[in-house]
Design a protein around this motif. Sequence first.
Motif, PDB file in Angstrom:
ATOM      1  N   LEU A 208       0.828  -1.209   0.000  1.00 38.79           N
ATOM      2  CA  LEU A 208       0.000   0.000   0.000  1.00 38.79           C
ATOM      3  C   LEU A 208       0.863   1.259   0.000  1.00 38.79           C
ATOM      4  N   ALA A 209       1.946   1.254   0.784  1.00 34.78           N
ATOM      5  CA  ALA A 209       2.835   2.418   0.825  1.00 34.78           C
ATOM      6  C   ALA A 209       3.527   2.632  -0.518  1.00 34.78           C
ATOM      7  N   LEU A 210       4.058   1.551  -1.097  1.00 38.56           N
ATOM      8  CA  LEU A 210       4.736   1.664  -2.389  1.00 38.56           C
ATOM      9  C   LEU A 210       3.757   2.051  -3.494  1.00 38.56           C
ATOM     10  N   THR A 211       2.548   1.460  -3.443  1.00 39.60           N
ATOM     11  CA  THR A 211       1.557   1.745  -4.479  1.00 39.60           C
ATOM     12  C   THR A 211       1.081   3.190  -4.407  1.00 39.60           C
ATOM     13  N   ALA A 212       0.852   3.687  -3.183  1.00 37.08           N
ATOM     14  CA  ALA A 212       0.434   5.082  -3.039  1.00 37.08           C
ATOM     15  C   ALA A 212       1.502   6.032  -3.595  1.00 37.08           C
ATOM     16  N   THR A 213       2.758   5.723  -3.308  1.00 33.94           N
ATOM     17  CA  THR A 213       3.844   6.552  -3.839  1.00 33.94           C
ATOM     18  C   THR A 213       3.896   6.462  -5.355  1.00 33.94           C
ATOM     19  N   HIS A 214       3.758   5.226  -5.863  1.00 30.83           N
ATOM     20  CA  HIS A 214       3.794   5.021  -7.308  1.00 30.83           C
ATOM     21  C   HIS A 214       2.650   5.757  -7.999  1.00 30.83           C
ATOM     22  N   LEU A 215       1.443   5.689  -7.428  1.00 33.06           N
ATOM     23  CA  LEU A 215       0.294   6.348  -8.035  1.00 33.06           C
ATOM     24  C   LEU A 215       0.465   7.866  -8.065  1.00 33.06           C
ATOM     25  N   SER A 216       1.148   8.409  -7.072  1.00 33.12           N
ATOM     26  CA  SER A 216       1.392   9.851  -7.095  1.00 33.12           C
ATOM     27  C   SER A 216       2.250  10.235  -8.293  1.00 33.12           C
ATOM     28  N   PHE A 217       3.223   9.394  -8.626  1.00 30.76           N
ATOM     29  CA  PHE A 217       4.043   9.653  -9.817  1.00 30.76           C
ATOM     30  C   PHE A 217       3.223   9.468 -11.090  1.00 30.76           C
ATOM     31  N   ILE A 218       2.350   8.466 -11.105  1.00 23.76           N
ATOM     32  CA  ILE A 218       1.501   8.234 -12.276  1.00 23.76           C
ATOM     33  C   ILE A 218       0.601   9.440 -12.532  1.00 23.76           C
ATOM     34  N   LEU A 219      -0.033   9.935 -11.476  1.00 21.91           N
ATOM     35  CA  LEU A 219      -0.909  11.097 -11.618  1.00 21.91           C
ATOM     36  C   LEU A 219      -0.114  12.322 -12.066  1.00 21.91           C
ATOM     37  N   PHE A 220       1.109  12.452 -11.584  1.00 26.61           N
ATOM     38  CA  PHE A 220       1.977  13.559 -12.005  1.00 26.61           C
ATOM     39  C   PHE A 220       2.250  13.465 -13.505  1.00 26.61           C
ATOM     40  N   ILE A 221       2.561  12.258 -13.990  1.00 26.00           N
ATOM     41  CA  ILE A 221       2.830  12.062 -15.418  1.00 26.00           C
ATOM     42  C   ILE A 221       1.598  12.420 -16.248  1.00 26.00           C
ATOM     43  N   ILE A 222       0.423  12.004 -15.767  1.00 25.64           N
ATOM     44  CA  ILE A 222      -0.812  12.298 -16.501  1.00 25.64           C
ATOM     45  C   ILE A 222      -1.045  13.803 -16.577  1.00 25.64           C
ATOM     46  N   MET A 223      -0.897  14.498 -15.445  1.00 23.03           N
ATOM     47  CA  MET A 223      -1.145  15.940 -15.430  1.00 23.03           C
ATOM     48  C   MET A 223      -0.160  16.693 -16.322  1.00 23.03           C
ATOM     49  N   ILE A 224       1.109  16.309 -16.247  1.00 25.33           N
ATOM     50  CA  ILE A 224       2.112  16.972 -17.081  1.00 25.33           C
ATOM     51  C   ILE A 224       1.811  16.721 -18.559  1.00 25.33           C
ATOM     52  N   GLY A 225       1.390  15.499 -18.888  1.00 26.51           N
ATOM     53  CA  GLY A 225       1.085  15.183 -20.272  1.00 26.51           C
ATOM     54  C   GLY A 225      -0.062  16.016 -20.816  1.00 26.51           C
ATOM     55  N   PHE A 226      -1.128  16.152 -20.042  1.00 33.12           N
ATOM     56  CA  PHE A 226      -2.256  16.965 -20.505  1.00 33.12           C
ATOM     57  C   PHE A 226      -1.892  18.442 -20.542  1.00 33.12           C
ATOM     58  N   TRP A 227      -1.006  18.876 -19.653  1.00 34.24           N
ATOM     59  CA  TRP A 227      -0.602  20.287 -19.613  1.00 34.24           C
ATOM     60  C   TRP A 227       0.316  20.617 -20.786  1.00 34.24           C
ATOM     61  N   ARG A 228       1.319  19.771 -21.002  1.00 36.96           N
ATOM     62  CA  ARG A 228       2.306  20.045 -22.037  1.00 36.96           C
ATOM     63  C   ARG A 228       1.901  19.527 -23.414  1.00 36.96           C
ATOM     64  N   GLY A 229       0.944  18.580 -23.454  1.00 34.02           N
ATOM     65  CA  GLY A 229       0.577  17.965 -24.725  1.00 34.02           C
ATOM     66  C   GLY A 229      -0.277  18.861 -25.601  1.00 34.02           C
ATOM     67  N   GLU A 230      -0.459  18.445 -26.840  1.00 32.21           N
ATOM     68  CA  GLU A 230      -1.252  19.184 -27.814  1.00 32.21           C
ATOM     69  C   GLU A 230      -2.289  18.240 -28.422  1.00 32.21           C
ATOM     70  N   TRP A 231      -3.520  18.734 -28.552  1.00 26.57           N
ATOM     71  CA  TRP A 231      -4.612  17.918 -29.067  1.00 26.57           C
ATOM     72  C   TRP A 231      -4.369  17.510 -30.512  1.00 26.57           C
ATOM     73  N   LYS A 232      -3.623  18.322 -31.258  1.00 28.07           N
ATOM     74  CA  LYS A 232      -3.393  17.999 -32.665  1.00 28.07           C
ATOM     75  C   LYS A 232      -2.613  16.692 -32.832  1.00 28.07           C
ATOM     76  N   ASN A 233      -1.835  16.323 -31.814  1.00 31.45           N
ATOM     77  CA  ASN A 233      -1.048  15.093 -31.912  1.00 31.45           C
ATOM     78  C   ASN A 233      -1.922  13.839 -31.940  1.00 31.45           C
ATOM     79  N   LEU A 234      -3.198  13.995 -31.567  1.00 32.24           N
ATOM     80  CA  LEU A 234      -4.101  12.847 -31.602  1.00 32.24           C
ATOM     81  C   LEU A 234      -4.531  12.486 -33.018  1.00 32.24           C
ATOM     82  N   THR A 235      -4.290  13.369 -33.961  1.00 35.07           N
ATOM     83  CA  THR A 235      -4.699  13.104 -35.347  1.00 35.07           C
ATOM     84  C   THR A 235      -3.605  13.367 -36.372  1.00 35.07           C
ATOM     85  N   ARG A 236      -2.509  14.033 -35.976  1.00 41.96           N
ATOM     86  CA  ARG A 236      -1.484  14.432 -36.936  1.00 41.96           C
ATOM     87  C   ARG A 236      -0.156  13.745 -36.626  1.00 41.96           C
TER      88      ARG A 236
END
Length: 587
Positions: A208-236
């Motif tokens: 549980l401790a390792l998973t909670a820490t791991h999930l915090s990194f996963i959520l960080f990756i998701i947020m950074i991706g949506f922040w830095r990403g571009e919608w055009k990359n989904l089709t171009r």
Amino acid sequence: MAPSFASLRAYGCAVAETHRRFSRRAGSVTTTNEEMSRVRARSGTDMARTLRWTDLVGLGIGGMVGAGVFVSTGRAARDLSGPAIIVSYAIAGLCALLSAFCYTEFAVELPVAGGAFSYLRVTFGEFAAFLTGANLVMEYVFSNAAVARSFTAYLGTAIGVETEEKWRFTISGLPNGFNKLDPLAVCVILMLTLCICYSTKDSSKLNLALTATHLSFILFIIMIGFWRGEWKNLTRPAWPAKHPGGFLPYGVGGIFKGAAAVYMSYIGYDAVSTMAEEVKSPVKDIPIGVSGSVAIVTVLYCLMAASMAMLVPYDAIDGEAPFSSAFKGSDGWGWVSNVIGVGASFGILTSILVSMLGQARYLCVIARAHVVPARLAKVHPATSTPVNASLFLGGLTAAIALFTDLNVLLNLVTIGTLFVFYMVANAVIYRRYVSVGSTNPWPTAIFLLFFSLSAIAFTLCWRFLPTGGGAFKTFILSGSAVAAAASLCVFGLCVPQAREPELWGLPLMPVVPAISIFLNVFLLGLLDRPSYIRFGLFTAFSVVFYLLYGVHASFDAEECGELSAEAQICISLAQPVVAGDGWTYKV
């Protein structure tokens, strides 16, 4: 000592009777009560019931969200699905969820540590259970060894050191692939082995401790991706002149091929079912723990896939390290690669921990059936854990991880698990509609065979007929799908259920497990030839082991008590004798 192994002559006598013993033992089934009482008592001390649904959800997430998603996502998106990798993860998640429902019905009715082995043993008999259980244990061992070796690489990414060069030692004289020693991987395996031997509840807390820490990194990756990403990359694509554009650059077929490729990212939830013997309230905790963890992980995977697809055009994705490479070279964002390395390192630890918990319990219950040495079934009275099985598999995994550079192809890990999920889905239907001794099993058996053949025909047509196959391909695909659907309707309307689950049952029976069967067959059909060669080799090895050891040990444990004392003595001395059941034992 068991009569068959009392001496070399006695073993020769037993081998001479292999065909008869196989005919008696291969299809022998146990009852739920036997598995819960007589068979479980062979472990001595009971496993402590200390886990709740929160523990199971944590174990399920920890077992699934490992290093696999950091690798398989990139390859599948670049080569198979394109930006539609998001849909591929959703389809794979649906397939996993349907299989999880099948596991849940069994786990609630039969809360023992054997998982799929126990479910198949009470349904199809000892031989089918052994083949699936043995193959699944080997999948765990090899994949854990490979993942442990990858920990060295991801840790290097986290701390910015070329650990593969500095922390692995090359031994000249050994063949390539076996000449790079990885002591760090061995240390990881041994430390986690000691942890799971000490206490299941403490192992769950660590997870549980390792998973909670791991999930915090996963959520960080998701947020950074949506922040830095571009919608055009989904089709171009990055290079429109070379690669097709759109959300489905490889068509609908690419989505399903991608689903087969990423399905290994869901492997791990089945280990949760092996914890059923240690759950306080199986009826409440197991459905939430198994199904809940799969649902949460499916959402996380879809968000991770969307994040990556927005960050980088699909044709520019790095197949080996898609998330890390997305930030390398980006002004001021290179540090995110180190963060991803840290998150992946935690994910590796949790996935190995949960897998080792599951594999030890599989082996423990297989040993209860006496088809492997019975001492592996013992539960330590002080720790209430299967120490012998944990130490044996931990040592084996560590030895493989030390020497072998297991570039385990993702599909090689997937095939054994998909096969087990397929078998469990069949077992759910068979057990609901067949009651041994009171119902005719043939209508159910014929339906399962015909439905599987229809799914195989659909899959072979989808894979091997050319994309532009025209009317002929459409006819075969439609005919196979209609035949499967029609057989399902006729079976559901004409064949009554032989038993209703008392505690928790699958809804829409037999539709849900039938869809699971079809999807598992379809995903199996999309895997490559080396996967089937490996699967065939392991299966052949398992059959040989069962014929040379398992069937005789099982016969001694389950049926020698039915023979007369004189017959048992003559077996041990390898002398000819006609036993009470009419068998003649001789060298």
